[in-house]
Structures are given as C-alpha cells and as structure tokens.
Motif scaffolding. Structure first.
Motif, PDB file in Angstrom:
ATOM      1  N   GLN A  28      41.862  -6.701 -50.511  1.00 55.29           N
ATOM      2  CA  GLN A  28      40.817  -5.849 -49.946  1.00 55.29           C
ATOM      3  C   GLN A  28      40.928  -6.007 -48.424  1.00 55.29           C
ATOM      4  N   ASP A  29      40.192  -5.196 -47.688  1.00 53.29           N
ATOM      5  CA  ASP A  29      40.330  -5.097 -46.232  1.00 53.29           C
ATOM      6  C   ASP A  29      40.285  -6.439 -45.493  1.00 53.29           C
ATOM      7  N   GLY A  30      39.535  -7.407 -46.027  1.00 60.08           N
ATOM      8  CA  GLY A  30      39.372  -8.692 -45.340  1.00 60.08           C
ATOM      9  C   GLY A  30      40.566  -9.610 -45.472  1.00 60.08           C
ATOM     10  N   THR A  99      44.958   6.661 -45.947  1.00 60.83           N
ATOM     11  CA  THR A  99      44.050   7.153 -47.001  1.00 60.83           C
ATOM     12  C   THR A  99      42.638   7.382 -46.468  1.00 60.83           C
ATOM     13  N   HIS A 100      42.165   6.446 -45.642  1.00 61.23           N
ATOM     14  CA  HIS A 100      40.823   6.543 -45.046  1.00 61.23           C
ATOM     15  C   HIS A 100      40.734   5.565 -43.884  1.00 61.23           C
ATOM     16  N   THR A 101      39.543   5.384 -43.327  1.00 58.08           N
ATOM     17  CA  THR A 101      39.474   4.664 -42.046  1.00 58.08           C
ATOM     18  C   THR A 101      38.670   3.366 -42.113  1.00 58.08           C
ATOM     19  N   GLY A 104      40.704  -2.436 -42.990  1.00 57.33           N
ATOM     20  CA  GLY A 104      42.052  -2.925 -43.314  1.00 57.33           C
ATOM     21  C   GLY A 104      43.087  -1.838 -43.507  1.00 57.33           C
ATOM     22  N   HIS A 105      42.643  -0.573 -43.596  1.00 58.80           N
ATOM     23  CA  HIS A 105      43.566   0.526 -43.863  1.00 58.80           C
ATOM     24  C   HIS A 105      44.113   1.133 -42.573  1.00 58.80           C
ATOM     25  N   ILE A 106      43.452   0.812 -41.466  1.00 58.09           N
ATOM     26  CA  ILE A 106      43.803   1.490 -40.214  1.00 58.09           C
ATOM     27  C   ILE A 106      43.934   0.526 -39.029  1.00 58.09           C
ATOM     28  N   PRO A 200      43.601   2.476 -53.710  1.00 61.42           N
ATOM     29  CA  PRO A 200      42.946   1.191 -53.481  1.00 61.42           C
ATOM     30  C   PRO A 200      41.420   1.228 -53.547  1.00 61.42           C
ATOM     31  N   ASP A 201      40.817   2.326 -53.142  1.00 60.12           N
ATOM     32  CA  ASP A 201      39.358   2.388 -53.057  1.00 60.12           C
ATOM     33  C   ASP A 201      38.825   3.624 -53.755  1.00 60.12           C
ATOM     34  N   HIS A 202      37.843   3.445 -54.614  1.00 60.33           N
ATOM     35  CA  HIS A 202      37.007   4.570 -55.043  1.00 60.33           C
ATOM     36  C   HIS A 202      35.671   4.023 -55.517  1.00 60.33           C
ATOM     37  N   PHE A 271      45.072  -3.921 -57.626  1.00 59.44           N
ATOM     38  CA  PHE A 271      45.237  -4.471 -56.280  1.00 59.44           C
ATOM     39  C   PHE A 271      43.986  -4.200 -55.448  1.00 59.44           C
ATOM     40  N   HIS A 272      44.042  -4.417 -54.126  1.00 60.77           N
ATOM     41  CA  HIS A 272      42.863  -4.333 -53.264  1.00 60.77           C
ATOM     42  C   HIS A 272      41.869  -5.405 -53.732  1.00 60.77           C
ATOM     43  N   LEU A 273      42.372  -6.623 -53.983  1.00 61.87           N
ATOM     44  CA  LEU A 273      41.561  -7.700 -54.547  1.00 61.87           C
ATOM     45  C   LEU A 273      40.676  -8.328 -53.474  1.00 61.87           C
TER      46      LEU A 273
HETATM   47 ZN   LIG Z   1      39.659  -0.952 -48.622  1.00 63.58          ZN
END
Ligand SMILES: [Zn+2]
Ligand SMILES: [Zn+2]
Ligand SMILES: [Zn+2]
Length: 306
Positions: A28-30, A99-101, A104-106, A200-202, A271-273
């Motif tokens: 996940q983003d962190g 994918t989005h902002t 961790g994605h950007i 990864p995210d929904h 994933f995106h754990l």
């Molecule tokens: Zn994310």
C-alpha cells in the motif's frame, strides 16, 4: 559504473521481441515497514517478512522500450529489482502510466527532474483528472516546464500503445475509489498472448463489478493474470481508524466471493498490502489459507511474459 546509456537493452543480447512485466512494488502507499507505525508489524526485526515498496510494474516492450505503471518514491530500489529480473539496468522509462494521485502512486514523479534523473520528455499517460492535479501542483508543473515530463491524456475505455512497436496496449478502465484528488483507473495490459489486470485500489466490489461475480467480470475482460487490491485482510485491522474513510474490499470478502480456484480461472495475485496485513508474512495462517484456495500473493520481482 554502468549507466543506463552504456547498458542499452538491445546491445546486451537479452531477447527483444517479447513483452516482459516485472512486479516492482506490492505494498500500500505507505510501504512496509510503514513510517510512524509502532506496532509489532513494523517494529520487530524483519524476520521472514520482506520489505515491500508501493505498487508498481516495470514493462519492457518488444521494441526494447521501458515503461512503468505508477511512479513510486522507491524507484531507486525498484530499478534494482527490475535489473535483476531483466538482466540489465533499466533505462529511464519512455512512459509512465498513472492510475490515480494518492501518495504512493505518484510521489516518485519528482525523481525524473533535474535534482535526480534529469529525464527528458518522459510521457505521463493519465486521465484528464490526474492531468489536472499534475498541472496544478507546482512541483509537478515544474517538471513539465523543465521538459522532464509531458502528459498525454488518454481516452476513456480506449486502448493505446505507448510506443508503436512495443507489442502491448494499455486499456484504462475507471473504478470507484475515494476521489478527493483525482479519479482512479484500473489498467489492462494486453499482450500478444495474455492480458494482465493491474487494480491496486478500489472502494468495493459492488461498485466495481458490472457483473454478478468477480469471475464473470474477469472473464468478460479476458484477463489471464490479475493483480488485485489486497490492502486489508479483515475489517478489524485498524482499530483506531474509521475503515469507512479508507474503504477497500477486504481479502476475506474477496476470497468469500471467489471460493476455490478453478482450472478455468485466471491467476490472481493480491497486492497493495497494508503494513497491518498478515499476508505480508509468507508463512502466516492467512497466507496459507489464501494459497490453499489456489490464489497467490504478489512479491517484488515476480515476472510475466505476455
Ligand atoms: Zn494506493
Ligand atoms: Zn505496521
Ligand atoms: Zn488510492
């Protein structure tokens, strides 16, 4: 010291003529361990748990061009993982698909600028809404002004090829995910033989699915390999946070919906754990349960040929 320029993919004898995808991040983003976490998950000696980086994929096209999905701040380590898998140090990517902002994605986008890579003209493929955020964030606008990046807005639900001879196409499909900064897309990478889904995210399966079941949805999209949101194992993972503020279907729910893997099913990798997710530990009870059902947990360095 070899630089990407010395180490050109085409000159090394590594076979060009196939599309190779490498998993560069599964957290996940962190990331894992997550900064600020004082609990056991991040505070103990790492032991058997692997370090995990924010979700990202590296794609080498048939023409030897490099592309990434997501721009994570861990790109330095991620390029090493990519190198290990493809045998050469990757060049600055020709394009990056966002994918989005969320963080961790950007947050690695700045690495393309003068202070670090000094990239020239990396194409950022994104939605209109993501482009707006990029243009309205001074640090990212500066990258455009420097010529490090150029954004290219995709047409909703329309496949495109990042380069003419890359041998794969990208189809963005919009999926609901808390949109305080921008909208969010899942990405389908279509190769010659196989299609891979990156999601990864929904927020929830009920909102994402336009079919009765996950199976029917994946089958309709002709997916062979699916990397899907596995942020939380269960809804009691963050006792001090309101889970409604950070909605994700839990892995438990997804497994209930899927049941056991059938021969006709695509390969599904979670994933995106989140750092609290017991799937971060390969021998946890929950990791065993998931694998006994026939599904997988993605790890950095996993690779696929499409
Ligand atoms: Zn994310
Ligand atoms: Zn933790
Ligand atoms: Zn997000």
């Amino acid at each position: 010291m070899l630089t990407p320029r010395d180490y050109d993919y085409k000159l090394t004898g590594t076979p060009v003529g196939e599309v190779r995808i490498t998993v560069l991040g599964t957290a996940q983003d962190g990331g894992f361990p997550q900064p600020g976490c004082r609990k056991e998950c991040c505070n103990e000696e790492p032991g058997e748990a692997l370090e995990r980086y924010p979700v990202s994929l590296g794609i080498v096209g048939e023409d030897g061009t490099y592309h990434m999905i997501e721009a994570s701040r861990m790109m330095g380590k991620q390029f090493r993982i990519w190198q290990k898998e493809i045998g050469v140090y990757p060049s600055t990517p020709t394009s990056i698909i966002l994918t989005h902002t969320h963080l961790g994605h950007i947050d690695g986008l700045g690495l393309l600028g003068k202070e670090v890579m000094g990239a020239k003209g990396v194409i950022i493929h994104c939605s209109k809404s993501v482009n707006e955020l990029v243009e309205n964030t001074p640090a990212y606008l500066e990258l455009i002004n420097q010529g490090a990046i150029k954004t290219r807005i995709w047409d909703q639900d329309t496949a495109f090829q990042p380069t003419k001879d890359c041998g794969f196409s990208i189809s963005p499909i919009q999926v609901p995910h808390r949109s305080e900064l921008s909208d969010n897309h899942a990405i389908i990478i279509q190769g010659n033989d196989k299609n891979l889904l990156f999601m990864p995210d929904h927020d929830s399966w009920t909102e994402t699915l336009n079919h009765q079941t996950i199976r029917e949805w994946l089958s309709d999209l002709e997916i062979d390999i699916a990397l899907i949101d596995g942020t939380f194992w269960s809804s009691d993972e963050l006792p001090h946070r309101d889970m409604k503020e950070i909605p994700h279907p839990t892995v438990q729910e997804t497994l209930e919906r899927l049941g056991r893997k059938l021969d006709s099913d695509p390969e599904i990798f979670f994933f995106h754990l989140n750092h609290t997710n017991p799937l971060c530990y390969p021998t946890s009870e929950q990791s065993m349960e998931l694998q006994e059902l026939g599904w997988s947990i993605a790890n950095e360095g996993d690779s696929f040929r499409l």
